[in-house]
Design a protein around this motif. Sequence first.
Motif, PDB file in Angstrom:
ATOM      1  N   ARG A   1      -5.234  -9.008  29.356  1.00 32.80           N
ATOM      2  CA  ARG A   1      -4.642  -9.393  28.070  1.00 32.80           C
ATOM      3  C   ARG A   1      -3.748  -8.274  27.520  1.00 32.80           C
TER       4      ARG A   1
ATOM      5  N   ASP B   1       4.185 -10.066  27.906  1.00 25.20           N
ATOM      6  CA  ASP B   1       4.939 -10.232  26.664  1.00 25.20           C
ATOM      7  C   ASP B   1       4.055 -10.541  25.459  1.00 25.20           C
ATOM      8  N   ASP B   2       2.922 -11.187  25.683  1.00 21.58           N
ATOM      9  CA  ASP B   2       2.038 -11.556  24.571  1.00 21.58           C
ATOM     10  C   ASP B   2       0.917 -10.539  24.353  1.00 21.58           C
TER      11      ASP B   2
ATOM     12  N   PRO C   1      -1.137  -7.425  22.798  1.00 18.71           N
ATOM     13  CA  PRO C   1      -1.172  -6.861  21.448  1.00 18.71           C
ATOM     14  C   PRO C   1      -0.464  -5.512  21.407  1.00 18.71           C
ATOM     15  N   SER C   2       0.008  -5.146  20.225  1.00 18.65           N
ATOM     16  CA  SER C   2       0.693  -3.857  20.074  1.00 18.65           C
ATOM     17  C   SER C   2      -0.288  -2.731  19.773  1.00 18.65           C
TER      18      SER C   2
END
Length: 323
Positions: free
Chosen positions: A189, A193-194, A196-197
């Motif tokens: 995860r 592109d998806d 988390p920052s």
Amino acid sequence: MPLHRRRLLTAGATAGLLGLAGCLDSLDDETESSNATQLRLTLVEAPTPLREGYVVEFGETRRPDDDDAFAAALAGESYTTQYRTPFGSRPDDPRYVRHEGTYYRLGSVVVDEAATTHPVLRLSEVADAESSDAPEAVQADSLSEADRGTVHVAHMAARARGNVGGAPWGLVQRGGFVYRDAERAAESRLVGDDAPSHVAYRGTVYELSVTREEFHEPVYRATAEPVAESPERLEAILRAQFVDARLSRESLSDEARSILLTARVDGYEESHPYSEAYRSVLTGLHARAYLDGNIEKDAYTDDLGTGRVLYGETYYDYRLRFV
């Protein structure tokens, strides 16, 4: 002041100083005695016979390619891997397998170099998790087990950059976590592109950074070398490689045998000068460098203080250290 009085006062002061010096010497002796360094011996039982720790069963290694690598090596065919050696073997920790009555030493040779690209995840501390201005972050506890392990490794790398604690150099590479397993990267995860920052871990919010970087890795070819036709022959091969000393109960005094028994249970220690029994044990371990009590001033003391000993019919890993 009369001359004789001055002489008396001087004599008294001198006597007092001498007495004080004697007391200080006595205190120094007492302090040195109370702080005397002790040499501790510990014994931990090793696999007996040794082959129990080195002969593998492919079905129990959790390395699905072992069977294919071994079959290819037996047939004289090339079976190669990158980054990780075939069979998980190393020169200092070899692996053996028994096949049709013959023991083979499993190993590998480097036959090429390969350039490849892997994602590298790094963390940078940005805020306390309880801070009001902390950015929104995914909680590490909500991640998969694999991703939690990734965050933990990257966290230790970030911590080491701040000089607070060390890092397991081996897991940590290039200042973060390297996704060498393409399947793990695809399922993570934290990559893509998806992703988390930011992630919150152990009370701290970290910013995530993932870069794709080039690595140059050795290419290993699996090898299988026949070495023995019987368990006894393999045991002799392993003894020759890994046993540093041999102790016989019959050659030791009752006191020396008692020392070894204590070392197996709680560890045994003495201050220098050592008893005759302890000296005989150290001599039997070929640890003569410790006998003069001055080894702490020598280089590479830690390298001298470990090894494997055969005592009676049992193998032990021994360690000598100062406490």
